[in-house]
Scaffold this motif. Structure first.
Motif, PDB file in Angstrom:
ATOM      1  N   ALA A  29       0.831  -1.200   0.000  1.00  0.00           N
ATOM      2  CA  ALA A  29       0.000   0.000   0.000  1.00  0.00           C
ATOM      3  C   ALA A  29       0.869   1.254   0.000  1.00  0.00           C
ATOM      4  O   ALA A  29       0.556   2.242  -0.681  1.00  0.00           O
ATOM      5  CB  ALA A  29      -0.931  -0.007   1.216  1.00  0.00           C
ATOM      6  N   TRP A  32       2.173   1.710  -3.438  1.00  0.00           N
ATOM      7  CA  TRP A  32       1.081   2.173  -4.298  1.00  0.00           C
ATOM      8  C   TRP A  32       0.841   3.673  -4.109  1.00  0.00           C
ATOM      9  O   TRP A  32       0.745   4.427  -5.074  1.00  0.00           O
ATOM     10  CB  TRP A  32      -0.188   1.392  -3.977  1.00  0.00           C
ATOM     11  CG  TRP A  32      -1.355   1.762  -4.846  1.00  0.00           C
ATOM     12  CD1 TRP A  32      -2.278   2.730  -4.605  1.00  0.00           C
ATOM     13  CD2 TRP A  32      -1.698   1.181  -6.096  1.00  0.00           C
ATOM     14  NE1 TRP A  32      -3.174   2.783  -5.634  1.00  0.00           N
ATOM     15  CE2 TRP A  32      -2.853   1.843  -6.563  1.00  0.00           C
ATOM     16  CE3 TRP A  32      -1.154   0.161  -6.854  1.00  0.00           C
ATOM     17  CZ2 TRP A  32      -3.457   1.506  -7.758  1.00  0.00           C
ATOM     18  CZ3 TRP A  32      -1.760  -0.162  -8.051  1.00  0.00           C
ATOM     19  CH2 TRP A  32      -2.903   0.513  -8.495  1.00  0.00           C
ATOM     20  N   SER A  50       3.878  -3.053  -6.123  1.00  0.00           N
ATOM     21  CA  SER A  50       2.942  -2.782  -5.034  1.00  0.00           C
ATOM     22  C   SER A  50       1.753  -3.746  -5.085  1.00  0.00           C
ATOM     23  O   SER A  50       1.330  -4.269  -4.050  1.00  0.00           O
ATOM     24  CB  SER A  50       2.456  -1.332  -5.077  1.00  0.00           C
ATOM     25  OG  SER A  50       1.673  -1.090  -6.224  1.00  0.00           O
ATOM     26  N   ILE A  54       0.850  -6.542  -2.208  1.00  0.00           N
ATOM     27  CA  ILE A  54      -0.482  -6.581  -1.584  1.00  0.00           C
ATOM     28  C   ILE A  54      -1.111  -7.963  -1.752  1.00  0.00           C
ATOM     29  O   ILE A  54      -1.618  -8.540  -0.792  1.00  0.00           O
ATOM     30  CB  ILE A  54      -1.392  -5.480  -2.172  1.00  0.00           C
ATOM     31  CG1 ILE A  54      -0.899  -4.098  -1.724  1.00  0.00           C
ATOM     32  CG2 ILE A  54      -2.842  -5.688  -1.750  1.00  0.00           C
ATOM     33  CD1 ILE A  54      -1.569  -2.937  -2.435  1.00  0.00           C
TER      34      ILE A  54
END
Length: 81
Positions: A29, A32, A50, A54
């Motif tokens: 996260a 991101w 990313s 995740i």
């Protein structure tokens, strides 16, 4: 090593799996959000990394959590009979 010590060890490993999974989700996260912050200057590799972090984190946390849940419910049923 006693039997009780042997049965506790996997729970610690599984709990570590849940924690590492959540850390991977948080790292993904963060990557991101960093890629979004960079906007046009962000490369596709950062976004892909990313998403991969995740997904890996969610998979690891869910699998380890499910195994902990399964073992707990199995022990409860085993002790009742």
């Amino acid at each position: 090593m006693t039997i009780r010590q042997r049965t506790r060890e996997p729970f610690a490993v599984l709990a570590l799996g849940v924690v590492l999974g959540l850390l991977a989700v948080a790292a993904g996260a963060g990557l991101w959000l960093h890629a979004i912050h960079l906007g046009v200057h962000a490369d596709a590799g950062a976004q892909s990394a990313s998403v991969a972090a995740i997904l890996f984190g969610v998979f690891l946390a869910v699998c380890a959590g499910h195994e902990i849940w399964r073992r707990k419910t199995h022990q409860q049923h085993h002790h009742q009979h």
